[in-house]
Design an enzyme around this catalytic site. Structure first.
Site, PDB file in Angstrom:
ATOM      1  N   ASP A   1      -9.685 -27.228  -8.711  1.00 26.63           N
ATOM      2  CA  ASP A   1      -9.252 -26.459  -7.549  1.00 26.63           C
ATOM      3  C   ASP A   1      -7.866 -26.950  -7.160  1.00 26.63           C
ATOM      4  OD1 ASP A   1      -9.146 -24.773  -5.409  1.00 26.63           O
ATOM      5  OD2 ASP A   1     -10.878 -25.602  -4.360  1.00 26.63           O
TER       6      ASP A   1
ATOM      7  N   ASP B   1      -6.392 -20.022  -8.584  1.00 21.58           N
ATOM      8  CA  ASP B   1      -6.232 -21.468  -8.440  1.00 21.58           C
ATOM      9  C   ASP B   1      -7.527 -22.253  -8.617  1.00 21.58           C
ATOM     10  OD1 ASP B   1      -7.366 -20.421  -6.131  1.00 21.58           O
ATOM     11  OD2 ASP B   1      -6.432 -21.890  -4.822  1.00 21.58           O
ATOM     12  N   GLU B   2      -8.523 -21.645  -9.237  1.00 22.54           N
ATOM     13  CA  GLU B   2      -9.828 -22.311  -9.293  1.00 22.54           C
ATOM     14  C   GLU B   2     -10.567 -21.877 -10.552  1.00 22.54           C
ATOM     15  OE1 GLU B   2     -13.793 -22.728  -6.407  1.00 22.54           O
ATOM     16  OE2 GLU B   2     -12.170 -21.326  -5.891  1.00 22.54           O
TER      17      GLU B   2
END
Length: 465
Positions: free
Chosen positions: A11, A105-106
């Site tokens: 993350d 983003d993860e």
């Protein structure tokens, strides 16, 4: 059950805000808030410096301004975020082909499916855990080197515990949950630590005296089902007892593509509403084409002045990615909705995605008919010596228009080079000239229509060596 904590959850830390700080040296170490800057805008991401003031994602932007008035408020640069995301996802693919992206983003990664798989299979639990730690640390270092950004990583034997680990690691850390320690790690945590437990579920559990994950496990499945319902109660019990055998699933396929806008002032004029629908349809198609897909079902979302939200949909004969077809269909759907009281939000989406297109001739015919009607009106007006009325589909003379500059937008000045917009108003625009590798740059103010100043692409990423 796995014998090695070979699932990792990555993350990125305050991703959008961190990208802005990496690209803009003058913002490093300072509160940065990215999101909608209008009166009804919401916070997308807040830097950790801004979070100390109580700012968080999904908060109304007006509230964020009250809590942290000295922050840099930026409208966001999606292209820059996507560029950085592609670098990060590429680094993940070097570790394993089995990646499950959750957002820009993860992502989850299964290391057993990649080049480290044989070594992990041959290693004992202790050796395997050390190898996973080494891989994760190398990954985090590579991300910093390639982007200047930091990431938090959790490693565990399940997706649930890897996610819990990355939350504990924030910001810029690494937590490995050893096999067999899952219940001990979960037990003291508050119930909100479990994914899917929001404020409403937390209140229902609190009224029953259940405040920690240990309380949930002790209560048992039957009591949780009675409190929360069959599906939710069973799911919460499984999480509380660390039971999670979900596999990492590669290339999660989007089921739809959509865009929407919230307006600062409710729209009441029908033609303005239709114009906004056309603009949304064009944006939706750009996203659709970026994925290499088409879609068969067009969806219109309307939130009216009283906050009532309506959706209407129409399924076409075949998939399409034609902006005219999608706009025409969305217009037909708008005719089914009463908008006389005003419209607060509009959205256009496409579902039932496919990998090919076959144009909807009826929608194309309607679009052509509108254009033909505009042409006929122009000819009739010309015959009597009158100017033609502006019709949709008819060419309009371009009127001079002042440029609009957004805070955070990348620009380039022909003499001063690359920079970004700090703000604009009353006919002026303020630009800070700096790049990711420079120090904090100087500030200059220009007329809003200065011919030497123009928008540019995203500021370059960190140079590669």
């Amino acid at each position: 059950m796995r014998t090695v904590p070979s699932i990792i959850h990555l993350d990125m830390d305050a991703f959008f805000a961190a990208v802005e700080q990496a690209a803009k040296p003058s913002l490093r170490g300072k509160p940065v808030i990215v999101g909608g800057l209008g009166g009804r805008g919401v916070v997308s991401t807040a830097s950790y410096e801004a979070r100390r003031f109580g700012v968080h994602s999904a908060m109304p932007m007006a509230q964020a301004r009250r809590l942290c008035p000295n922050a840099a408020f930026l409208s966001g640069r999606f292209d820059a975020y996507r560029q950085n995301s592609e670098i990060v996802m590429g680094l993940l693919r070097e570790r394993s082909p089995l990646i499950e992206p959750l957002s820009l983003d993860e992502a989850f990664v299964d290391l057993e499916a990649g080049p480290y798989g044989p070594a992990l299979a041959a290693a004992g639990p202790g050796e395997g855990a050390q190898l996973v730690l080494a891989v994760a640390e190398d990954l985090r270092a590579d991300i910093v080197e390639r982007t200047g950004l930091t990431a938090s990583v959790g490693a565990a034997g399940s997706k649930l515990m890897a996610k819990i680990g990355s939350e504990q690691a924030k910001p810029d850390g690494l937590v490995l949950v050893e096999i067999g320690s899952e219940r001990a790690v979960l037990s003291p945590m508050p119930v909100r630590a479990l994914p899917g437990i929001g404020p409403a579920t937390e209140q229902a559990l609190r009224r029953a005296g259940l405040t920690t994950v240990a309380d949930l496990a002790e209560a048992g499945e039957a009591e949780l089902v009675q409190l929360l319902g069959r599906a939710h109660g069973t799911g919460v019990y499984l999480m509380a007892t660390a039971q999670d055998d979900r596999p990492v699933v590669a290339d999660r396929d989007a089921k739809s593509v959509s865009v929407e806008d919230t307006f600062e002032v409710d729209l009441a004029d029908r033609e303005r509403i239709l114009h906004e629908i056309d603009q949304l349809a064009a944006r939706c198609v750009r996203r659709l084409r970026a994925t290499g897909r088409s879609g068969r079902t067009v969806v219109l979302k309307v939130r009216r002045f009283d906050f009532s939200t309506l959706t209407r949909s129409e399924t076409l004969r075949a998939p399409t990615d034609d902006p005219g077809v999608i706009a025409e269909t969305a217009r037909r759907l708008a005719a089914q909705v009463d908008t006389t009281g005003g419209v607060r939000l509009l959205g256009v989406g496409v579902a039932q995605l496919a990998d090919f297109t076959q144009e909807d001739l009826f929608a194309q015919a309607a679009q052509a008919a509108r254009a033909e009607a505009g042409a006929e009106a122009a000819e009739a007006a010309e015959a009597v010596g009158e100017p033609a009325a502006a019709e949709e589909g008819a060419a309009e003379p371009e009127a001079p228009e002042l440029r609009r500059w957004s805070p955070g937008q990348d620009v380039v000045h022909e003499e001063l080079g690359a920079g970004w917009v700090q703000g604009s108003g009353v006919g002026r625009v303020t630009v800070r000239f700096e790049t990711p590798e420079s120090g904090p740059g100087r500030i200059r103010t220009f007329p809003i229509d200065d011919p030497l100043l123009r928008p540019s692409g995203a500021l370059p990423l960190r140079p590669q060596v």
